[in-house]
Design an enzyme around this catalytic site. Structure first.
Site, PDB file in Angstrom:
ATOM      1  N   VAL A  22       0.873  -1.201   0.091  1.00 39.80           N
ATOM      2  CA  VAL A  22      -0.041   0.034  -0.108  1.00 39.80           C
ATOM      3  C   VAL A  22       0.891   1.117   0.058  1.00 39.80           C
ATOM      4  O   VAL A  22       0.613   2.145  -0.900  1.00 39.80           O
ATOM      5  CB  VAL A  22      -0.915  -0.020   1.031  1.00 39.80           C
ATOM      6  CG1 VAL A  22      -1.607   1.462   1.392  1.00 39.80           C
ATOM      7  CG2 VAL A  22      -1.949  -1.127   1.090  1.00 39.80           C
ATOM      8  N   THR A 125      -6.554  -0.584   7.695  1.00 45.27           N
ATOM      9  CA  THR A 125      -7.804  -0.982   7.699  1.00 45.27           C
ATOM     10  C   THR A 125      -8.116  -1.183   9.374  1.00 45.27           C
ATOM     11  O   THR A 125      -7.266  -2.069  10.003  1.00 45.27           O
ATOM     12  CB  THR A 125      -8.141  -2.191   7.030  1.00 45.27           C
ATOM     13  OG1 THR A 125      -7.752  -1.973   5.615  1.00 45.27           O
ATOM     14  CG2 THR A 125      -9.501  -2.645   7.143  1.00 45.27           C
ATOM     15  N   CYS A 265      -6.533  -8.574   3.441  1.00 44.63           N
ATOM     16  CA  CYS A 265      -7.889  -7.815   3.422  1.00 44.63           C
ATOM     17  C   CYS A 265      -9.241  -8.647   3.668  1.00 44.63           C
ATOM     18  O   CYS A 265      -9.520  -8.604   4.954  1.00 44.63           O
ATOM     19  CB  CYS A 265      -7.865  -7.117   2.236  1.00 44.63           C
ATOM     20  SG  CYS A 265      -6.797  -5.736   2.024  1.00 44.63           S
TER      21      CYS A 265
END
Length: 439
Positions: A22, A125, A265
């Protein structure tokens, strides 16, 4: 918009904390517009970037070599930044509860570096409430400053899809939130410098946090439904892929397929949602059930290997099984939370030590993450069973005629092929008489 103007004029710097799948593409994208510091605690990773080596394979070595990002692992460099983006991992603990160690550690680090006028944006997240209830108090404690007065905070969930060359950072709509309207507009304007698809503003940080965990939980549930169907169809003697292909001829079909669900994820985010829901007294039913199904698929596939070895007349213990692919998804090098490891674990319970082939993965990473040695595809021979667990292009390009070289010299009905992702041509495999099973 004062900080935005200073960043654009080159008077201030932007820092990205966490240079993985990311953070690194994010740093490189911003460096085309701004002065960027890329920070990571992993000195080896930073050294690779400094040498022009993209350890993630997300942007490529040539871009890493040419980028103006200042890659570093020295904390003091962060004093030069005014806009901070935190993009560190948020995995789960063995008991499936959120592991916030990295995001808390990054908050401590950044809290020591921020000054009056700084903006901190989280991309990691988390479940709704983490940014405001956990991260902001850490920033205030470490800096001695007051959030909303001396510095501002925002949240913009990452939507990177590792290995996907079509849906890239720049063409995925970015969700942006902040503690107040003025900081929301400033953060949105900064992201709009690199996000061609546009920015979607939401009113609260909790909404942005929830959107991220929900979008992945939705995918998890849909895949769990397909996995459950696959297990039932297997008992019915019905080919799941043919059913799904037929169903997908309808315009509103969702086009999900069964398979292993791992990664950082989809295999993790639902547990963040479940954790926070249970803290509030609600016991998840649908989401938790989906997780249980998907977490059990590695064992289910391993059992399919054992059954087909038995039916082919093989002695299970010490059978020569070769697994093609160990990453969590196709065409990427990320092996974190890969459910292929569950197949390996359950096969070992039956006395099988499978060989692993994965041209996408670094040998050192495979050994450090899972204690697994990799085998080159061209050296595979004398196999009893081939398990295609990941749909890498290298595996999809294999011709049926090439498969035979991987096996022992025996009749084709004694050669077992387990095709988790349905990458092989069914009619050709059946015509040749292999013992073939697909999910």
């Amino acid at each position: 918009m004062e900080l935005y103007q200073k960043l654009v004029r080159g008077e201030e710097k932007l820092a990205v904390i966490g240079l993985g799948y990311v953070g690194m593409p994010l740093a490189v994208a911003f460096a085309r517009k701004l002065n960027v510091i890329g920070f990571d605690l992993n000195k080896t990773k930073v050294e690779h970037y400094q040498k022009g080596i993209d350890v993630t394979n997300e942007v490529g070595n040539e871009i890493i070599k040419s980028t103006s990002v200042l890659f570093c692992s020295e904390e003091d460099k962060l004093k030069e930044a005014k806009f901070f983006i935190i993009a560190v991992p948020t995995p789960i603990n063995p008991d499936k509860t959120p592991d916030l160690t990295s995001v808390e550690g990054a908050s401590v680090l950044v809290g020591r570096k921020i000054t009056a006028g700084s903006i901190v944006v989280y991309e990691s997240t988390v479940y709704p409430g983490v940014t405001e209830d956990i991260c902001i108090p850490i920033l205030e404690r470490e800096s001695g400053l007051k959030c909303g007065v001396d510095f501002k905070v925002g949240y913009s969930p990452e939507r990177i899809n590792p290995g996907d060359k079509e849906h890239r950072l720049e063409n995925i709509i970015k969700i942006v939130s902040a503690i107040d309207h003025s900081s929301l507009e400033e953060i949105a304007s900064i992201y709009e410098l690199i996000i061609k698809a546009g920015v979607h503003r939401v009113n609260t940080i909790k909404v942005a946090e929830a959107a991220k965990v929900v979008e992945n939980s939705q995918r998890d549930i849909n895949i769990a439904f397909m996995n459950e169907l696959a297990m039932v169809f297997d008992r019915m003697g019905i080919d799941t892929k043919e059913v799904v292909d037929a169903m997908n001829t309808k315009w509103n079909a969702l086009r999900f397929y069964p398979g292993l669900v791992g990664g950082h994820c989809i295999g993790v985010d639902p547990y963040y949602f479940i954790y926070e829901a249970e803290k509030l007294g609600y016991h998840s039913q649908i989401i938790l059930s989906g997780r249980k199904i998907n977490d059990g698929m590695g064992e289910y596939i391993a059992n399919a290997v054992i059954k087909n070895l038995i039916h082919s007349g093989k002695v299970v213990k010490n059978s020569n099984v070769v697994i093609f692919g160990i990453t969590f998804k196709e065409n990427c090098a990320d092996i974190r939370n890969s459910k292929v490891k569950d197949i390996i674990f359950h096969l070992k319970e039956f006395g099988i030590n499978p060989k692993i082939v994965d041209p996408q993965v670094n040998e050192v990473d495979a050994m450090s993450e899972y204690g697994t040695e990799l085998t080159r595809m061209e050296s595979i021979e004398d196999a009893d069973c081939l398990v295609f667990a990941v749909a890498h292009d290298e595996f999809k390009q294999l011709k049926t005629s090439q498969l035979d070289a991987f096996f022992k010299d025996c009749d084709n009905d004694e050669k077992v092929i387990i095709d988790v992702k349905s990458i092989l041509q069914l009619d050709e495999i059946i015509k040749l008489g292999y013992r073939y099973w697909r999910l």
